[in-house]
Scaffold this motif. Structure first.
Motif, PDB file in Angstrom:
ATOM      1  N   VAL A  78       0.836  -1.196   0.000  1.00 40.73           N
ATOM      2  CA  VAL A  78       0.000   0.000   0.000  1.00 40.73           C
ATOM      3  C   VAL A  78       0.875   1.252   0.000  1.00 40.73           C
ATOM      4  N   LEU A  79       1.900   1.260   0.857  1.00 38.38           N
ATOM      5  CA  LEU A  79       2.815   2.407   0.907  1.00 38.38           C
ATOM      6  C   LEU A  79       3.518   2.605  -0.430  1.00 38.38           C
ATOM      7  N   ALA A  80       3.948   1.507  -1.031  1.00 34.91           N
ATOM      8  CA  ALA A  80       4.646   1.602  -2.319  1.00 34.91           C
ATOM      9  C   ALA A  80       3.730   2.194  -3.385  1.00 34.91           C
ATOM     10  N   LEU A  81       2.474   1.746  -3.437  1.00 32.89           N
ATOM     11  CA  LEU A  81       1.539   2.265  -4.436  1.00 32.89           C
ATOM     12  C   LEU A  81       1.262   3.748  -4.221  1.00 32.89           C
ATOM     13  N   VAL A  82       1.078   4.135  -2.952  1.00 32.93           N
ATOM     14  CA  VAL A  82       0.794   5.547  -2.664  1.00 32.93           C
ATOM     15  C   VAL A  82       1.980   6.424  -3.050  1.00 32.93           C
ATOM     16  N   LEU A  83       3.189   6.023  -2.648  1.00 33.11           N
ATOM     17  CA  LEU A  83       4.368   6.842  -2.940  1.00 33.11           C
ATOM     18  C   LEU A  83       4.723   6.804  -4.419  1.00 33.11           C
ATOM     19  N   TYR A  84       4.504   5.668  -5.079  1.00 32.47           N
ATOM     20  CA  TYR A  84       4.740   5.593  -6.525  1.00 32.47           C
ATOM     21  C   TYR A  84       3.828   6.577  -7.252  1.00 32.47           C
ATOM     22  N   THR A  85       2.567   6.638  -6.821  1.00 32.08           N
ATOM     23  CA  THR A  85       1.609   7.537  -7.465  1.00 32.08           C
ATOM     24  C   THR A  85       1.972   9.000  -7.224  1.00 32.08           C
ATOM     25  N   ILE A  86       2.305   9.340  -5.981  1.00 27.87           N
ATOM     26  CA  ILE A  86       2.627  10.734  -5.660  1.00 27.87           C
ATOM     27  C   ILE A  86       3.874  11.194  -6.398  1.00 27.87           C
ATOM     28  N   THR A  87       4.933  10.398  -6.325  1.00 30.61           N
ATOM     29  CA  THR A  87       6.185  10.827  -6.959  1.00 30.61           C
ATOM     30  C   THR A  87       6.104  10.720  -8.479  1.00 30.61           C
ATOM     31  N   GLY A  88       5.384   9.707  -8.981  1.00 30.45           N
ATOM     32  CA  GLY A  88       5.233   9.569 -10.427  1.00 30.45           C
ATOM     33  C   GLY A  88       4.455  10.726 -11.024  1.00 30.45           C
ATOM     34  N   ALA A 113       4.470  22.111  -4.722  1.00 35.61           N
ATOM     35  CA  ALA A 113       4.210  20.749  -4.252  1.00 35.61           C
ATOM     36  C   ALA A 113       4.521  19.720  -5.336  1.00 35.61           C
ATOM     37  N   LEU A 114       4.124  19.993  -6.576  1.00 37.09           N
ATOM     38  CA  LEU A 114       4.402  19.057  -7.659  1.00 37.09           C
ATOM     39  C   LEU A 114       5.892  18.952  -7.932  1.00 37.09           C
ATOM     40  N   ALA A 115       6.596  20.082  -7.870  1.00 34.54           N
ATOM     41  CA  ALA A 115       8.050  20.051  -8.076  1.00 34.54           C
ATOM     42  C   ALA A 115       8.735  19.247  -6.977  1.00 34.54           C
ATOM     43  N   ALA A 116       8.270  19.390  -5.733  1.00 34.37           N
ATOM     44  CA  ALA A 116       8.851  18.629  -4.622  1.00 34.37           C
ATOM     45  C   ALA A 116       8.542  17.143  -4.764  1.00 34.37           C
ATOM     46  N   ALA A 117       7.306  16.812  -5.156  1.00 37.16           N
ATOM     47  CA  ALA A 117       6.935  15.407  -5.335  1.00 37.16           C
ATOM     48  C   ALA A 117       7.760  14.758  -6.436  1.00 37.16           C
ATOM     49  N   THR A 206      12.178  10.869   0.841  1.00 33.66           N
ATOM     50  CA  THR A 206      11.447   9.832   0.115  1.00 33.66           C
ATOM     51  C   THR A 206      11.786   8.436   0.630  1.00 33.66           C
ATOM     52  N   LEU A 207      12.902   8.293   1.324  1.00 35.13           N
ATOM     53  CA  LEU A 207      13.250   7.026   1.971  1.00 35.13           C
ATOM     54  C   LEU A 207      12.826   7.009   3.439  1.00 35.13           C
ATOM     55  N   ALA A 208      12.878   8.169   4.080  1.00 37.46           N
ATOM     56  CA  ALA A 208      12.506   8.252   5.496  1.00 37.46           C
ATOM     57  C   ALA A 208      11.009   8.020   5.701  1.00 37.46           C
ATOM     58  N   VAL A 209      10.189   8.487   4.757  1.00 36.37           N
ATOM     59  CA  VAL A 209       8.734   8.342   4.905  1.00 36.37           C
ATOM     60  C   VAL A 209       8.314   6.876   4.982  1.00 36.37           C
ATOM     61  N   PRO A 210       8.714   6.001   4.041  1.00 41.76           N
ATOM     62  CA  PRO A 210       8.306   4.595   4.183  1.00 41.76           C
ATOM     63  C   PRO A 210       8.921   3.917   5.401  1.00 41.76           C
ATOM     64  N   PHE A 211      10.172   4.273   5.729  1.00 41.82           N
ATOM     65  CA  PHE A 211      10.796   3.679   6.916  1.00 41.82           C
ATOM     66  C   PHE A 211       9.991   4.049   8.167  1.00 41.82           C
ATOM     67  N   ALA A 231       8.651   0.005  -0.378  1.00 39.22           N
ATOM     68  CA  ALA A 231       8.030   1.302  -0.655  1.00 39.22           C
ATOM     69  C   ALA A 231       9.059   2.394  -0.854  1.00 39.22           C
ATOM     70  N   GLY A 232      10.324   2.077  -0.580  1.00 41.19           N
ATOM     71  CA  GLY A 232      11.397   3.033  -0.804  1.00 41.19           C
ATOM     72  C   GLY A 232      12.221   2.656  -2.015  1.00 41.19           C
ATOM     73  N   LEU A 233      13.131   1.706  -1.833  1.00 38.67           N
ATOM     74  CA  LEU A 233      14.112   1.398  -2.870  1.00 38.67           C
ATOM     75  C   LEU A 233      13.495   0.776  -4.113  1.00 38.67           C
ATOM     76  N   ILE A 234      12.653  -0.242  -3.924  1.00 41.36           N
ATOM     77  CA  ILE A 234      12.089  -0.914  -5.095  1.00 41.36           C
ATOM     78  C   ILE A 234      11.092  -0.012  -5.810  1.00 41.36           C
ATOM     79  N   ARG A 235      10.309   0.755  -5.059  1.00 40.45           N
ATOM     80  CA  ARG A 235       9.399   1.726  -5.682  1.00 40.45           C
ATOM     81  C   ARG A 235      10.157   2.737  -6.537  1.00 40.45           C
ATOM     82  N   ILE A 236      11.287   3.233  -6.033  1.00 44.34           N
ATOM     83  CA  ILE A 236      12.099   4.185  -6.794  1.00 44.34           C
ATOM     84  C   ILE A 236      12.651   3.521  -8.057  1.00 44.34           C
TER      85      ILE A 236
END
Length: 333
Positions: A78-88, A113-117, A206-211, A231-236
């Motif tokens: 779930v975390l990976a999908l959420v962060l993949y969507t936000i950063t993507g 916000a979009l530039a940061a994401a 982006t790594l601290a949030v999933p951790f 949700a961090g490394l593999i998502r990236i």
């Protein structure tokens, strides 16, 4: 009054430099450039391409199935999908359709916000990303393009080498794109400069949030580490390869229903549409770069365009450059 040199006393150069050779669309580039057209071994190179792009995802799915409940937890997915969507979407809606091409104008908080994401995708700082992509459009698939798959020519070996170059090899070349030349508007933007300077901190975030989320949800170091892994490394890594596949596969495989500039081989590749949030409708994008929607034909899902539409209805973006039927039809091949 000032005047130029006297033509009668100015010697002509004895050996004027020859003009650079005109790119023919098939040859390898001179030291800095790309090249298009394909020869016979298409089946082999398509097979190799599929192995490079698809096999890692199949292995990842197999690992998830085998490790479910031990080294992977439902919360990680779930975390990976959420962060993949936000950063993507930060990359596609923010970096690409907004900042690079001006497909819309956003209010200041949304722009930031979009530039940061997008920066949290680990794809480089926002100004460098935009400058490189604008350079790609200026020299698509010809000398000067930083990541054309035609760089090494159109024979089979050159195509295979070019595919690797366009996908990831270009990242290891010392080929800096001038932000002063290609992104002066962003260099003049105080907010975007601040986001660019914050890129290292955003990579840590982006790594601290999933951790941290894994720790809060599971309450153990094991949960925190598996969340960091998936949700961090593999998502990236997954988002990296999807983005790079637009650079590589979407200039070699797929359909070209729209006319593009000479030598521009951008294609539509439907299997990547959802993973890339609509970026793989790449042929229309190169035919009409400022369009806020890339998937314009029936059945072409474009989640990035849907997000821009939602932001427009909320009043957070305006001056959106939506494609009209007349504009689309004028670009059909």
């Amino acid at each position: 009054m000032p005047h130029g040199p006297n033509p009668s006393t100015t010697a002509a150069p004895s050996n004027p430099a020859p003009p650079p050779p005109r790119y023919d669309g098939t040859s390898p580039f001179p030291p800095e450039g790309p090249a298009p057209a394909r020869d016979g071994g298409e089946r082999l190179y398509v097979t190799v391409t599929a192995a490079i792009v698809v096999l890692p995802f199949l292995v990842l799915g197999l690992a998830g199935w085998l490790l479910w409940g031990s080294l992977i937890h439902p919360a990680d997915i779930v975390l990976a999908l959420v962060l993949y969507t936000i950063t993507g979407l930060g990359v596609t809606v923010g970096f690409h359709r907004g900042l690079t091409h001006g497909g819309y104008r956003a209010v200041r908080p949304v722009r930031i916000a979009l530039a940061a994401a997008g920066s949290m995708s680990f794809q480089g700082d926002v100004i460098g990303w935009v400058a490189t992509h604008r350079r790609h459009h200026a020299f698509t698939d010809r000398p000067g393009d930083p990541h054309s798959p035609y760089r090494y020519g159109t024979h089979l070996r050159g195509q295979l080498r070019g595919l690797a170059h366009a996908h990831v090899g270009w990242l290891f070349r010392n080929d800096r794109t001038s932000a002063e030349r290609y992104a002066p508007d962003l260099l003049a933007d105080r907010d975007i400069r601040a986001v660019a300077r914050a890129f290292p901190a955003l990579c840590v975030l982006t790594l601290a949030v999933p951790f941290g989320a894994g720790w809060l949800i599971g309450g153990t170091w094991a949960h925190a580490l598996t969340a960091l892994l998936w949700a961090g490394l593999i998502r990236i890594a997954l988002l990296h390869h999807v983005t790079w596949s637009v650079n590589s596969l979407c200039h070699m495989i797929g359909e070209r229903p729209f006319r593009t500039r000479h030598h521009d081989r951008a294609t539509n590749l439907w299997p990547l549409a959802l993973l890339s949030f609509g970026e793989s409708w790449h042929n229309l994008h190169h035919a009409d770069p400022t369009s806020a929607r890339h998937g314009v034909d029936r059945g072409q899902l474009d989640p990035s365009a849907a997000v821009i539409r939602l932001l427009e209805r909320l009043g957070w973006v305006h001056d959106v450059r939506w494609p009209t039927p007349m504009r689309v039809d004028a670009r059909r091949a």
